[in-house]
Design a protein around this motif. Structure first.
Motif, PDB file in Angstrom:
ATOM      1  N   UNK A 107       0.864  -1.181   0.000  1.00 56.23           N
ATOM      2  CA  UNK A 107       0.000   0.000   0.000  1.00 56.23           C
ATOM      3  C   UNK A 107       0.893   1.220   0.000  1.00 56.23           C
ATOM      4  N   UNK A 108       0.592   2.257  -0.790  1.00 54.06           N
ATOM      5  CA  UNK A 108       1.434   3.462  -0.810  1.00 54.06           C
ATOM      6  C   UNK A 108       1.660   4.013   0.599  1.00 54.06           C
ATOM      7  N   UNK A 109       2.894   4.439   0.857  1.00 49.05           N
ATOM      8  CA  UNK A 109       3.260   4.963   2.175  1.00 49.05           C
ATOM      9  C   UNK A 109       2.916   6.444   2.233  1.00 49.05           C
ATOM     10  N   UNK A 110       1.996   6.855   3.122  1.00 50.10           N
ATOM     11  CA  UNK A 110       1.636   8.275   3.224  1.00 50.10           C
ATOM     12  C   UNK A 110       2.853   9.133   3.523  1.00 50.10           C
ATOM     13  N   UNK A 111       2.807  10.377   3.082  1.00 50.27           N
ATOM     14  CA  UNK A 111       3.968  11.242   3.179  1.00 50.27           C
ATOM     15  C   UNK A 111       4.338  11.601   4.605  1.00 50.27           C
ATOM     16  N   UNK A 112       3.415  11.451   5.559  1.00 49.04           N
ATOM     17  CA  UNK A 112       3.718  11.797   6.945  1.00 49.04           C
ATOM     18  C   UNK A 112       4.059  10.582   7.795  1.00 49.04           C
ATOM     19  N   UNK A 113       4.254   9.429   7.156  1.00 45.26           N
ATOM     20  CA  UNK A 113       4.648   8.230   7.879  1.00 45.26           C
ATOM     21  C   UNK A 113       6.041   7.792   7.431  1.00 45.26           C
ATOM     22  N   UNK A 114       6.770   7.139   8.353  1.00 49.39           N
ATOM     23  CA  UNK A 114       8.120   6.656   8.042  1.00 49.39           C
ATOM     24  C   UNK A 114       8.028   5.294   7.376  1.00 49.39           C
ATOM     25  N   UNK A 115       8.780   5.126   6.297  1.00 50.12           N
ATOM     26  CA  UNK A 115       8.894   3.834   5.647  1.00 50.12           C
ATOM     27  C   UNK A 115      10.339   3.377   5.661  1.00 50.12           C
ATOM     28  N   UNK A 116      10.571   2.056   5.645  1.00 51.75           N
ATOM     29  CA  UNK A 116      11.941   1.546   5.678  1.00 51.75           C
ATOM     30  C   UNK A 116      12.016   0.174   5.023  1.00 51.75           C
ATOM     31  N   UNK A 117      13.144  -0.086   4.376  1.00 53.27           N
ATOM     32  CA  UNK A 117      13.439  -1.392   3.793  1.00 53.27           C
ATOM     33  C   UNK A 117      14.871  -1.744   4.195  1.00 53.27           C
ATOM     34  N   UNK A 118      15.209  -3.006   4.133  1.00 54.20           N
ATOM     35  CA  UNK A 118      16.553  -3.405   4.566  1.00 54.20           C
ATOM     36  C   UNK A 118      17.099  -4.528   3.707  1.00 54.20           C
ATOM     37  N   UNK A 119      18.393  -4.713   3.793  1.00 52.76           N
ATOM     38  CA  UNK A 119      19.086  -5.784   3.063  1.00 52.76           C
ATOM     39  C   UNK A 119      20.386  -6.129   3.785  1.00 52.76           C
ATOM     40  N   UNK A 120      20.749  -7.406   3.723  1.00 52.60           N
ATOM     41  CA  UNK A 120      22.047  -7.819   4.228  1.00 52.60           C
ATOM     42  C   UNK A 120      23.080  -7.666   3.126  1.00 52.60           C
ATOM     43  N   UNK A 121      24.277  -7.190   3.467  1.00 51.31           N
ATOM     44  CA  UNK A 121      25.343  -7.019   2.480  1.00 51.31           C
ATOM     45  C   UNK A 121      26.637  -7.611   3.027  1.00 51.31           C
ATOM     46  N   UNK A 122      27.443  -8.117   2.113  1.00 54.16           N
ATOM     47  CA  UNK A 122      28.768  -8.602   2.458  1.00 54.16           C
ATOM     48  C   UNK A 122      29.804  -7.771   1.730  1.00 54.16           C
ATOM     49  N   UNK A 123      30.897  -7.443   2.418  1.00 60.19           N
ATOM     50  CA  UNK A 123      31.949  -6.610   1.841  1.00 60.19           C
ATOM     51  C   UNK A 123      33.207  -7.428   1.587  1.00 60.19           C
TER      52      UNK A 123
END
Length: 225
Positions: A107-123
């Motif tokens: 669902x679209x994230x309203x402009x006054x709410x915080x949204x976040x996504x994540x990913x694991x990365x290896x260096x």
């Protein structure tokens, strides 16, 4: 000018200065929060970590529908995190490595709410000192591209649409740092402790000297009384 008007003018200037400072204090965090951020913003070469990309705004107040994050060179692996609020599409280059990840909001994230996504990365051990992750933020109406990268000597906060950046620290050679940190207190304790019979002799001598000083002090006090 009489003292009363002078005090009134000074009070007015002070009030204006306080109000201006308060507005600046509110405006600076508001401007900073308008960016797509990454946390943590520092990793160690050769290590692994989980990066979280967050935002608390849309495109000109339009709800956010997707984030497309481009991967920089220097990543050994990328593993997007499953999340019930987003669907995930992974793009790969000719070398088989992940080149971009698109998170599409259920669902679209309203402009006054915080949204976040994540990913694991290896260096890798030879990962560059700085990793920029260009982000394309798609909204119901419009798109914002967070792709600007500061040049040498340029303040990244001066950019209008900076890409999230992760700084890469050099590996210390102690693995993940756990064993090295645990061994440090033990090494410090060993170096601080006296070795051999001389340690016992010195410790006993210090104790005897302390008792003698106490006796002398008591006797001197009794003589004064």
């Amino acid at each position: 000018m009489s003292p009363a008007p002078a005090r009134s003018h000074r009070a007015a200037r002070l009030a204006a200065a306080i109000a201006g400072g308060a507005l600046l204090a509110v405006a600076v965090p508001a401007m900073a929060s308008a960016h797509v951020t990454v946390s943590p913003d520092e990793l160690v070469a050769g290590d692994h970590g989980v990066l979280t990309f967050a935002f608390s705004h849309g495109c000109d107040n339009s709800p956010t529908t997707a984030l497309r994050i481009t991967m920089p060179d220097g990543l050994a692996s990328v593993s997007p995190t499953l999340d019930g609020d987003w669907t995930i599409d992974v793009e790969r280059g000719d070398d088989g490595l992940v080149s971009a990840v698109t998170y599409t909001a259920i669902s679209p994230v309203p402009t006054d709410l915080r949204g976040a996504v994540s990913m694991g990365v290896g260096l890798d051990e030879d990962t560059p000192e700085s990793l920029a992750f260009p982000v394309e933020q798609k909204c119901v109406d419009g798109t914002t591209e967070w792709t600007q990268i500061a040049e040498n000597g340029e303040d990244p906060h001066s950019l209008d649409a900076p890409a999230p950046v992760v700084t890469v620290a050099a590996a210390t050679g102690t693995g993940h740092g756990e064993h090295g940190d645990a061994a440090a207190p033990a090494a410090a304790a060993d170096s601080a402790a006296p070795e051999g019979p001389w340690g016992v002799i010195l410790g006993t001598g210090g104790f005897v000297a302390g008792i003698a000083a106490l006796v002398v002090s008591v006797l001197a006090y009794r003589r004064r009384v």
